[in-house]
Design a protein around this motif. Structure first.
Motif, PDB file in Angstrom:
ATOM      1  N   ASP A 171      21.095 -20.471  28.046  1.00 50.32           N
ATOM      2  CA  ASP A 171      21.776 -20.648  26.668  1.00 50.32           C
ATOM      3  C   ASP A 171      22.158 -22.032  26.280  1.00 50.32           C
ATOM      4  OD1 ASP A 171      21.363 -18.160  25.589  1.00 50.32           O
ATOM      5  OD2 ASP A 171      23.610 -17.696  25.670  1.00 50.32           O
ATOM      6  N   TRP A 172      22.814 -22.502  27.276  1.00 50.18           N
ATOM      7  CA  TRP A 172      23.407 -23.896  27.303  1.00 50.18           C
ATOM      8  C   TRP A 172      22.102 -25.101  27.217  1.00 50.18           C
ATOM      9  CZ3 TRP A 172      27.629 -23.911  31.508  1.00 50.18           C
ATOM     10  CH2 TRP A 172      28.633 -23.119  30.939  1.00 50.18           C
ATOM     11  N   MET A 173      21.048 -24.658  28.005  1.00 48.19           N
ATOM     12  CA  MET A 173      19.946 -25.575  27.933  1.00 48.19           C
ATOM     13  C   MET A 173      19.094 -25.517  26.607  1.00 48.19           C
ATOM     14  SD  MET A 173      18.564 -25.261  31.880  1.00 48.19           S
ATOM     15  CE  MET A 173      17.437 -26.375  31.812  1.00 48.19           C
ATOM     16  N   THR A 174      18.864 -24.163  26.034  1.00 44.19           N
ATOM     17  CA  THR A 174      18.309 -24.042  24.835  1.00 44.19           C
ATOM     18  C   THR A 174      19.063 -24.522  23.344  1.00 44.19           C
ATOM     19  OG1 THR A 174      18.868 -21.894  24.875  1.00 44.19           O
ATOM     20  CG2 THR A 174      16.577 -22.625  25.439  1.00 44.19           C
ATOM     21  N   ASP A 175      20.130 -24.378  23.683  1.00 41.54           N
ATOM     22  CA  ASP A 175      21.165 -24.560  22.434  1.00 41.54           C
ATOM     23  C   ASP A 175      22.330 -25.522  22.963  1.00 41.54           C
ATOM     24  OD1 ASP A 175      22.799 -24.531  20.181  1.00 41.54           O
ATOM     25  OD2 ASP A 175      22.636 -22.331  20.128  1.00 41.54           O
ATOM     26  N   TYR A 176      22.094 -26.617  22.634  1.00 40.26           N
ATOM     27  CA  TYR A 176      23.158 -27.765  23.074  1.00 40.26           C
ATOM     28  C   TYR A 176      24.751 -27.552  22.422  1.00 40.26           C
ATOM     29  CZ  TYR A 176      25.412 -31.921  24.659  1.00 40.26           C
ATOM     30  OH  TYR A 176      26.291 -32.721  25.218  1.00 40.26           O
ATOM     31  N   GLU A 177      24.530 -27.035  21.084  1.00 33.96           N
ATOM     32  CA  GLU A 177      25.918 -26.705  20.424  1.00 33.96           C
ATOM     33  C   GLU A 177      26.774 -25.647  21.134  1.00 33.96           C
ATOM     34  OE1 GLU A 177      25.409 -25.881  16.160  1.00 33.96           O
ATOM     35  OE2 GLU A 177      24.360 -27.710  15.958  1.00 33.96           O
ATOM     36  N   LYS A 197      38.541 -28.692  27.193  1.00 40.50           N
ATOM     37  CA  LYS A 197      39.303 -29.994  26.770  1.00 40.50           C
ATOM     38  C   LYS A 197      39.189 -31.056  28.110  1.00 40.50           C
ATOM     39  CE  LYS A 197      42.964 -27.627  24.127  1.00 40.50           C
ATOM     40  NZ  LYS A 197      42.881 -26.167  24.542  1.00 40.50           N
ATOM     41  N   ALA A 198      37.866 -31.400  28.296  1.00 42.43           N
ATOM     42  CA  ALA A 198      37.770 -32.286  29.140  1.00 42.43           C
ATOM     43  C   ALA A 198      37.545 -33.610  28.755  1.00 42.43           C
ATOM     44  CB  ALA A 198      36.388 -32.020  30.368  1.00 42.43           C
ATOM     45  N   TYR A 199      37.589 -34.721  29.425  1.00 41.84           N
ATOM     46  CA  TYR A 199      37.352 -36.131  28.946  1.00 41.84           C
ATOM     47  C   TYR A 199      35.759 -35.973  28.550  1.00 41.84           C
ATOM     48  CZ  TYR A 199      35.166 -40.528  30.464  1.00 41.84           C
ATOM     49  OH  TYR A 199      34.243 -41.563  31.032  1.00 41.84           O
ATOM     50  N   ALA A 200      34.901 -35.417  29.343  1.00 43.76           N
ATOM     51  CA  ALA A 200      33.495 -35.370  29.317  1.00 43.76           C
ATOM     52  C   ALA A 200      33.373 -34.989  27.743  1.00 43.76           C
ATOM     53  CB  ALA A 200      32.905 -34.411  30.426  1.00 43.76           C
ATOM     54  N   GLY A 201      33.830 -34.229  27.308  1.00 42.71           N
ATOM     55  CA  GLY A 201      33.600 -33.602  25.913  1.00 42.71           C
ATOM     56  C   GLY A 201      33.456 -34.834  24.668  1.00 42.71           C
ATOM     57  N   THR A 202      34.079 -35.859  25.018  1.00 40.41           N
ATOM     58  CA  THR A 202      33.862 -37.042  24.145  1.00 40.41           C
ATOM     59  C   THR A 202      32.726 -37.731  24.383  1.00 40.41           C
ATOM     60  OG1 THR A 202      35.035 -38.382  25.671  1.00 40.41           O
ATOM     61  CG2 THR A 202      36.454 -37.399  23.925  1.00 40.41           C
ATOM     62  N   LEU A 203      31.854 -37.334  25.461  1.00 40.54           N
ATOM     63  CA  LEU A 203      30.630 -38.122  25.817  1.00 40.54           C
ATOM     64  C   LEU A 203      29.462 -37.258  25.195  1.00 40.54           C
ATOM     65  CD1 LEU A 203      30.785 -38.295  29.765  1.00 40.54           C
ATOM     66  CD2 LEU A 203      30.836 -40.348  27.870  1.00 40.54           C
ATOM     67  N   SER A 204      29.637 -35.945  24.596  1.00 44.67           N
ATOM     68  CA  SER A 204      28.755 -35.188  24.259  1.00 44.67           C
ATOM     69  C   SER A 204      27.572 -35.895  23.401  1.00 44.67           C
ATOM     70  CB  SER A 204      29.422 -34.031  23.679  1.00 44.67           C
ATOM     71  OG  SER A 204      30.378 -34.347  22.649  1.00 44.67           O
ATOM     72  N   LEU A 226      20.300 -35.010  27.659  1.00 47.17           N
ATOM     73  CA  LEU A 226      20.089 -33.619  28.549  1.00 47.17           C
ATOM     74  C   LEU A 226      19.033 -32.893  27.682  1.00 47.17           C
ATOM     75  CD1 LEU A 226      23.664 -32.466  29.319  1.00 47.17           C
ATOM     76  CD2 LEU A 226      21.989 -33.459  30.882  1.00 47.17           C
ATOM     77  N   GLU A 227      19.013 -32.848  26.429  1.00 43.10           N
ATOM     78  CA  GLU A 227      17.878 -32.148  25.661  1.00 43.10           C
ATOM     79  C   GLU A 227      16.536 -32.709  25.976  1.00 43.10           C
ATOM     80  OE1 GLU A 227      18.637 -32.009  21.558  1.00 43.10           O
ATOM     81  OE2 GLU A 227      19.715 -30.284  21.756  1.00 43.10           O
ATOM     82  N   GLU A 228      16.438 -34.087  26.166  1.00 37.35           N
ATOM     83  CA  GLU A 228      14.897 -34.596  26.436  1.00 37.35           C
ATOM     84  C   GLU A 228      14.697 -34.104  28.205  1.00 37.35           C
ATOM     85  OE1 GLU A 228      12.862 -35.716  24.871  1.00 37.35           O
ATOM     86  OE2 GLU A 228      14.043 -35.849  22.971  1.00 37.35           O
TER      87      GLU A 228
END
Lengths: 250, 250
Positions: free
Chosen positions: A175-181, A191-198, A205-207
């Motif tokens: 799911d996560w791999m096909t639908d990035y949203e 609520k991770a800091y990584a969220g801001t990197l998205s 990641l999609e590529e």
């Protein structure tokens, strides 16, 4: 990754090739493994005694594994010689790498060994993911980044295996791999800091997903193993069409 | 304020040497660095260790008593530490201006697969430490653009997981003195040039991924490397000043 079930996967592969009567070679490169539960044709432990290396050079377990692998790499031309003799009759060669992934990916001998294979036979990487342990989106992301890092390092066809699907289904990962949203939502819940990197991370990641093949399987039950072999065959074609010409150009 | 450097990186990249260098530098410059060993598999040190995780649990014991391999043993040892963080807290004491350097194990799965490192970092932060991640990579292994990206991603996969200020250090620069100008372009890479270099060396299917990777690095100026030559005091001071800056020391 250590504990992701590489050895169990190898065991399953061994069973499969035996059942299907596929002539294959299995090579174990992990000097520290205590027992190999499958019949392997070439075993690093026959050549190098890891405990002895640790004692002789006064090394820790990591240094011991690395040195054993280095010692083995110096003799690897003999292994290749054996394989080349049999190359016509063999369909597959499987190599089980040491669990400390960086010993294979961040070492000179890992590069030597993988290059030797890549130059003489169609080669693909199988990266095994411990599915039950990657259910957290941040862990998932760091795992994928690591996988991507390995792909950049080796420049070979890449098969991502979500193992242990008998424990946790890998649907969430697909799911996560096909639908990035969806993935983004999951990250934001943490609520991770990584969220801001998205945003740009998503693009990467999609590529990345577009460049690799994925297999969901369980090494314990054997579910999905046919799929793995299908994907391996396809990776072989990919090697012939895309990677081989690149290597020849070098 | 109390400060911690968490020294991470793949096996054999020079983590312990880094700690040793910092310790010596501390002696020379009248700063007190206390070294903490967090690697249950470590063997011996060239420097005095203030806290040693092996007093709590050592890999040999785990391997012997539970009959684990080195990998599983390490994960077990670390999970044990995770459950006994109080022990670490006592060992670290509660003096107000300590500066610790923690030598972590090289196994990447401790960062990306199991949450133990993350828990450790959060505990340190709760105890009032400013934590800085120092990700050490062997300069020998980023000699071409693909490997450079690979190194960046490995750093990044630790960064997203731990959520602490991060400094990436390229070690063993004394061994690459000849290629200085060649290495220099990797410290603060020019993204367009990097993408062009990458494209020249990869198959067309990867162009988009290269592009996305470039913009990821560019957007966040995520990853820059600091060169460290342990034989050059200026280089040590340079790296240390960056780290001090990241954790607001002094």
């Amino acid at each position: 990754m250590a504990g992701s079930g590489k050895t169990t996967l190898m065991q399953r592969i061994a069973v499969h090739i035996h059942n299907q009567q596929l002539p294959s070679y299995i090579i174990n490169l992990d000097p520290a493994v205590s027992s190999v539960p499958y019949g392997c044709n070439i075993d690093i432990r026959d050549t190098v005694n890891y405990k002895q290396v640790m004692k002789e050079y006064e090394l820790g377990p990591n240094g011991g594994i690395l040195t054993s692998l280095n010692l083995f790499a110096t003799k690897f031309d003999q292994v290749m010689g054996l394989i080349e003799q049999k190359a016509d009759s063999l369909q597959h060669i499987f190599v089980d790498t040491p669990g400390q992934i960086e010993i294979f990916t961040w070492s000179a001998s890992g590069t030597i060994i993988s290059d030797m294979f890549a130059f003489s036979v169609p080669t693909a990487l199988i990266y095994v993911v411990d599915t039950p342990r990657t259910t957290s989106p941040v862990t998932f992301m760091s795992n994928m980044l690591y996988a991507c890092s390995i792909m950049y390092k080796f420049k070979l066809p890449f098969i991502l295996v979500f193992n242990k699907t008998d424990v946790t289904s890998a649907d969430f990962a697909i799911d996560w791999m096909t639908d990035y949203e969806k993935f983004q939502e999951a990250v934001q819940d943490e609520k991770a800091y990584a969220g801001t990197l998205s945003a740009s991370m998503g693009l990467v990641l999609e590529e990345f997903y577009r460049n690799i093949t994925t297999v969901c399987m369980s090494a314990v039950t054997g579910e999905g193993v046919e799929d793995l072999f299908d994907k391996i065959a396809r990776a072989g074609e990919e090697y012939a069409n895309v990677y081989r010409p690149m290597l020849e150009a070098k | 304020m109390r400060h911690v450097q968490l020294v991470m990186g793949p096996a054999g990249c020079g983590k312990s040497t880094y700690c040793h260098t910092m310790y010596e530098h501390g002696l020379a410059s009248k700063r007190s660095f206390q070294i903490v060993n967090l690697d249950p598999a470590a063997e011996h040190f060239k420097y005095p260790v203030t806290v040693d995780v092996r007093e709590l649990i050592s890999l040999d014991d785990v391997m012997e008593e539970l009959d684990y391999g080195p990998n599983g043993g390490l994960v077990y040892a670390f999970e044990y530490l995770d459950e006994n963080l109080e022990w670490l807290r006592e060992q670290l004491g509660d003096s107000d201006d300590d500066y610790f350097i923690m030598d972590c194990p090289g196994q990447i799965e401790l960062y990306s697969h199991v949450p133990v490192m993350k828990n450790l970092v959060q505990a340190l932060q709760r105890w009032g430490f400013m934590v800085c991640g120092v990700y050490v990579i062997d300069s020998q292994f980023i000699a071409d653009p693909g490997k450079f990206i690979s190194g960046c991603l490995a750093c990044l996969s630790a960064m997203v997981q731990l959520e602490i200020p991060h400094v990436n250090v390229l070690t063993k620069m004394d061994l690459v003195r000849k290629k200085r100008s060649f290495m220099e372009k990797f410290y603060q890479p020019d993204i367009d040039e990097l993408i062009a270099d990458l494209n020249a060396d990869s198959n067309p299917a990867m162009y988009k991924l290269n592009q996305a990777m470039g913009s990821l690095l560019d957007d966040y100026s995520l990853v820059g490397f600091l060169p460290l030559n342990i034989y050059d005091p200026d280089s040590v001071i340079f790296v240390l000043s960056h780290i001090d800056n990241a954790i607001q020391y002094g």
